[in-house]
Scaffold this motif. Structure first.
Motif, PDB file in Angstrom:
ATOM      1  N   PHE A  42       0.790  -1.228   0.000  1.00  0.00           N
ATOM      2  CA  PHE A  42       0.000   0.000   0.000  1.00  0.00           C
ATOM      3  C   PHE A  42       0.828   1.286   0.000  1.00  0.00           C
ATOM      4  O   PHE A  42       0.262   2.372  -0.126  1.00  0.00           O
ATOM      5  CB  PHE A  42      -0.905   0.029   1.236  1.00  0.00           C
ATOM      6  N   SER A  43       2.124   1.205   0.185  1.00  0.00           N
ATOM      7  CA  SER A  43       2.933   2.402   0.438  1.00  0.00           C
ATOM      8  C   SER A  43       2.858   3.430  -0.679  1.00  0.00           C
ATOM      9  O   SER A  43       2.937   4.639  -0.423  1.00  0.00           O
ATOM     10  CB  SER A  43       4.391   2.010   0.693  1.00  0.00           C
ATOM     11  N   GLU A  44       2.693   2.998  -1.907  1.00  0.00           N
ATOM     12  CA  GLU A  44       2.597   3.934  -3.029  1.00  0.00           C
ATOM     13  C   GLU A  44       1.165   4.145  -3.501  1.00  0.00           C
ATOM     14  O   GLU A  44       0.763   5.269  -3.802  1.00  0.00           O
ATOM     15  CB  GLU A  44       3.454   3.432  -4.195  1.00  0.00           C
ATOM     16  N   ILE A  45       0.388   3.075  -3.510  1.00  0.00           N
ATOM     17  CA  ILE A  45      -0.936   3.161  -4.115  1.00  0.00           C
ATOM     18  C   ILE A  45      -1.945   3.887  -3.232  1.00  0.00           C
ATOM     19  O   ILE A  45      -2.815   4.608  -3.724  1.00  0.00           O
ATOM     20  CB  ILE A  45      -1.457   1.750  -4.498  1.00  0.00           C
ATOM     21  N   ILE A  46      -1.874   3.738  -1.910  1.00  0.00           N
ATOM     22  CA  ILE A  46      -2.866   4.392  -1.053  1.00  0.00           C
ATOM     23  C   ILE A  46      -2.764   5.911  -1.106  1.00  0.00           C
ATOM     24  O   ILE A  46      -3.792   6.600  -1.249  1.00  0.00           O
ATOM     25  CB  ILE A  46      -2.786   3.861   0.397  1.00  0.00           C
TER      26      ILE A  46
END
Length: 344
Positions: free
Chosen positions: A163-167
């Motif tokens: 999730f670090s980039e997409i959220i």
């Protein structure tokens, strides 16, 4: 003369028979799909409101107004939100429980980002009623963040790698989309520009995402997620292709089918309070599922210091206000505490 009378009689009786047969078939089909019928939801084209003509924008605002007055749910098309986060959610929930529990939320801290395991909550108890519903058959990952684009309430590197980039990117696009929805609201209710969204622009506004996995249960007639109304502002909902979402209109439950590349928009209790019951905060639930089901939700709420009282719109003021003014923080505290499974 007798022959003509007989022929007319036969034609008349035949027509009556056909009409009665059609009525019987319609009623029979209605009975056959009670609580299971799919409902046709109006579609709001976001791209046309963003770049269409003035007439197109007025048409969309009128459709939005009618939809939330009559049903309380609509479908957003051409919305600029992809299914990439859904795919990443499936990756995360497929991890073993030990790995997921590294991101576990303290059950008494309900505004912290992280993982909620099976048995954490009972959303049907949100009305502060005595514990009557079993815990929901779900696990979830929550993220809370500030109004400003891509600002989480903790560093993004603390998120699971999935999730670090997409959220942060999802948050940014969803916040833009909700701001556009608020512009439609202003036009639909005849309000001054920026009446609604100005309550959502500082860091005391409430934004969160919820990634959910619904697990199959032994009780096929039970619920994966209890019936409830969302208790803040508008909610964006993205489902996979597994059925389950149901909405209650005029006391009857209907199935809401998924449609690729679209989002469901629901109004929370604050929308109903703001409009003095002119718009509906719809009761909804997720029925028991026979296979894993996933959804991505984006919840929105105004500044916690905002006092919710009837908006200055002509349609909202046709009757005296049905609610006493309440601050968002007071409203929120009552609702969130009631969703937790109480110790017995």
């Amino acid at each position: 003369m007798q022959g003509n009378f007989t022929m007319k009689s036969i034609i008349h009786l035949t027509l009556l028979f056909l009409l009665n047969a059609q009525a019987f078939n319609a009623n029979h089909q209605q009975d056959q799909c009670d609580n299971l019928c799919a409902i046709e939801i109006n579609e709001i084209d976001m791209s046309k409101f963003l770049s269409g003509t003035d007439e197109e924008k007025k048409h969309i605002a009128a459709l939005f107004d009618r939809t939330f007055h009559e049903q309380g749910v609509t479908r957003l098309i051409n919305n600029n939100i992809t299914s990439e986060l859904m795919a990443k959610a499936k990756e995360f929930f497929a991890l073993d429980l030990e790995t997921k529990m590294k991101y576990n939320i303290d059950r008494h801290d309900i505004t912290t980002s992280g993982y909620k395991p099976l048995g954490f909550e009972t959303v049907a108890n949100y009305k502060n009623e005595k514990q009557t519903a079993s815990t929901d058959s779900t696990e979830a990952f929550f993220t809370y963040f500030k109004s400003q684009p891509k600002q989480l309430n903790f560093p993004a590197d603390k998120l699971p790698e999935q999730f670090s980039e997409i959220i942060p990117e999802y948050i940014f696009k969803s916040r833009q989309l909700i701001a556009l929805v608020h512009r439609i609201v202003d036009m639909a209710l005849g309000l001054d520009e920026n009446t609604l969204d100005r309550n959502y622009t500082n860091d005391d506004a409430l934004f969160s995402s919820r990634l959910t996995r619904y697990l199959p249960t032994e009780d096929e007639h039970g619920l994966a997620f209890g019936e409830h109304q969302d208790y803040l502002g508008f909610t964006l909902l993205q489902n996979d292709d597994v059925p389950g979402l149901e909405v209650n209109i005029d006391g009857r439950w209907f199935r809401v089918d998924s449609k690729p590349n679209t989002l469901i928009l629901l109004g929370g209790e604050l929308i109903q309070r703001w409009t003095n019951n002119y718009w509906i905060s719809i009761l909804h639930r997720v029925s028991a599922v026979k296979q894993l089901r996933f959804s991505v939700l984006f919840f929105t709420g105004p500044d916690v210091n905002t006092v919710i009282e009837t908006l200055p719109c002509e349609k909202c003021l046709r009757t005296s206000s049905k609610y006493t003014p309440v601050s968002v923080s007071e409203h929120l505290k009552r609702k969130q505490e009631a969703t937790l499974q109480k110790d017995r």
